[in-house]
Design a protein around this motif. Structure first.
Motif, short mmCIF file in Angstrom:
data_model
loop_
_atom_site.label_atom_id
_atom_site.label_comp_id
_atom_site.label_asym_id
_atom_site.label_seq_id
_atom_site.Cartn_x
_atom_site.Cartn_y
_atom_site.Cartn_z
N VAL A 12 -3.80 -9.61 -11.19
CA VAL A 12 -2.72 -10.41 -10.62
C VAL A 12 -1.39 -9.87 -11.13
O VAL A 12 -1.23 -9.59 -12.32
N PRO A 14 2.43 -10.61 -11.98
CA PRO A 14 3.25 -11.79 -12.23
C PRO A 14 4.45 -11.84 -11.27
O PRO A 14 4.86 -10.81 -10.73
N PRO A 15 5.00 -13.03 -11.08
CA PRO A 15 6.13 -13.17 -10.14
C PRO A 15 7.30 -12.23 -10.45
O PRO A 15 7.92 -11.70 -9.54
N GLU A 16 7.56 -11.98 -11.73
CA GLU A 16 8.67 -11.09 -12.08
C GLU A 16 8.41 -9.63 -11.69
O GLU A 16 9.32 -8.81 -11.68
N GLU A 17 7.16 -9.31 -11.36
CA GLU A 17 6.82 -7.97 -10.86
C GLU A 17 6.54 -7.99 -9.36
O GLU A 17 5.94 -7.07 -8.82
N GLY A 19 4.73 -10.43 -7.70
CA GLY A 19 3.58 -11.24 -7.33
C GLY A 19 2.54 -10.44 -6.55
O GLY A 19 2.67 -9.23 -6.37
N GLY A 20 1.50 -11.09 -6.14
CA GLY A 20 0.42 -10.43 -5.40
C GLY A 20 -0.62 -9.85 -6.34
O GLY A 20 -0.84 -10.35 -7.44
N TYR A 21 -1.24 -8.77 -5.89
CA TYR A 21 -2.36 -8.18 -6.61
C TYR A 21 -2.20 -6.67 -6.70
O TYR A 21 -1.77 -6.02 -5.75
N ASP A 34 -0.92 -2.12 -4.12
CA ASP A 34 -0.85 -3.56 -4.29
C ASP A 34 -0.86 -4.24 -2.93
O ASP A 34 -0.89 -3.59 -1.89
N GLU A 36 -0.19 -8.54 -1.04
CA GLU A 36 0.06 -9.97 -1.25
C GLU A 36 -1.24 -10.74 -1.46
O GLU A 36 -1.25 -11.78 -2.11
N THR A 37 -2.33 -10.25 -0.86
CA THR A 37 -3.65 -10.87 -1.03
C THR A 37 -4.61 -9.81 -1.57
O THR A 37 -4.31 -8.61 -1.54
#
Length: 77
Positions: A12, A14-17, A19-21, A34, A36-37
């Protein structure tokens, strides 16, 4: 020719990077992508593998076989 399947890990972001995967392929150093899902990360990862292999071919670099750096018994992504 059969499709090569490389082991991967997904983490996962983090939002500061953003977000997503994040998807990484240990047999292909530096091959990451990477999405989003998880499904999008895997799809984008397939594109990353293709680009990694094509670039390696252009430079005459060795292309490792799947599972060369990590062995998983009965691994099926």
């Amino acid at each position: 020719m059969s499709k090569l399947q490389y082991p991967f890990s997904i983490s996962v972001l983090p939002p500061e990077e953003g977000g997503g995967y994040l998807i990484e392929f240990p047999d292909l150093p530096g091959c990451i992508s990477d999405g989003e899902t998880i499904d999008e990360a895997i799809t984008n990862g397939q594109d990353a593998i293709f680009c990694w292999i094509e670039t390696s071919k252009q430079y005459g670099d060795e292309i490792p076989h799947p599972y060369s750096s990590v062995h998983f018994s009965d691994f099926n992504p």
